[in-house]
Design an enzyme around this catalytic site. Structure first.
Site, PDB file in Angstrom:
ATOM      1  NE  ARG A  33      58.202  56.353  44.560  1.00  0.00           N
ATOM      2  CZ  ARG A  33      59.005  57.323  44.120  1.00  0.00           C
ATOM      3  NH1 ARG A  33      60.331  57.188  44.202  1.00  0.00           N
ATOM      4  NH2 ARG A  33      58.500  58.419  43.589  1.00  0.00           N
ATOM      5  CB  ALA A  61      56.168  63.840  42.987  1.00  0.00           C
ATOM      6  CD  GLU A 113      60.655  66.076  39.185  1.00  0.00           C
ATOM      7  OE1 GLU A 113      60.414  64.928  38.740  1.00  0.00           O
ATOM      8  OE2 GLU A 113      61.786  66.421  39.554  1.00  0.00           O
ATOM      9  CD  GLU A 117      58.421  61.684  38.128  1.00  0.00           C
ATOM     10  OE1 GLU A 117      57.204  61.597  38.396  1.00  0.00           O
ATOM     11  OE2 GLU A 117      59.314  61.564  38.978  1.00  0.00           O
ATOM     12  CD  GLU A 129      62.443  59.411  37.618  1.00  0.00           C
ATOM     13  OE1 GLU A 129      63.078  59.781  36.595  1.00  0.00           O
ATOM     14  OE2 GLU A 129      62.151  60.167  38.551  1.00  0.00           O
TER      15      GLU A 129
END
Length: 200
Positions: A81, A93, A110, A114, A160
């Site tokens: 992040r 998320a 999601e 993910e 990701e």
């Protein structure tokens, strides 16, 4: 004793504790920054006897998934992040960025995108405004159980692409939150809500 001091020291009986909608007149509203994902908006608002100006991130809203397996383990993902310069542990998320999409359907999407997983059972666990003084984001956290592998793996990219996935005992994850080792707010709320839900 003044009315003010009495209100600070005496308990106030509230029939049902809840946030209250309040919509003062928005005199003007302008996009001051058009972003790739979301915008920054400046509103001039009639408030009390005057006006206030508030700038905030105009957010699409989001969903998160607390996936719990049959052994009481919770699915955590770790990814980079940039604003915090950390690879933090999170729940799967994503944004509500498909117009008209049902939030639960978005949560299912999601989890598949993910973590390459699907779930048999879904229920809303808790919802929260993430930073009500700075953005309009409302996130819904869903509890997903009956976990299975998705029919196909999802091709991930950018942050990701190197997501790390771990199954962690729920109690261990809650301990990590309370000891300050996990600091993602959405993760923290989801874990604590799930522990309470299972305890009750």
């Amino acid at each position: 004793m003044t009315d003010r001091s009495r209100s600070l020291t005496e308990p106030v009986e509230v029939q049902e504790l809840r946030d209250e909608p309040f919509e003062p007149e928005v005199v003007s509203s302008d996009v001051v920054y058009k972003g790739w994902v979301w915008d920054v908006r400046s509103d001039r608002v009639a408030y009390g006897d005057g006006e206030i100006i508030r700038e905030y991130v105009d957010h699409t809203g989001a969903v998160a998934v607390l996936a719990l397996d049959d052994d009481g383990r919770v699915l955590l993902i770790q990814q980079y992040r940039h604003p915090i310069r950390h690879r933090d542990w999170e729940l799967p998320a994503g944004l509500l960025d498909i117009e008209g999409e049902d939030p639960m359907v978005a949560a299912q999407r999601e989890l598949a995108e993910e973590a390459d997983l699907v779930a048999r059972d879904w229920q809303l666990l808790v919802s929260t405004w993430t930073t009500p003084g700075g953005n309009s984001e409302l996130i819904r956290i869903y509890l997903a159980t009956g976990i299975e592998a998705a029919p196909a793996a999802y091709a991930r990219e950018d942050e990701e692409a190197d997501i790390r996935v771990e199954w962690v005992p729920l109690s261990d994850a809650v301990d990590a939150v309370l000891e300050g080792r996990l600091r993602n707010g959405i993760l923290s709320l989801g874990l604590l809500a799930a522990e309470r839900r299972l305890r009750d």
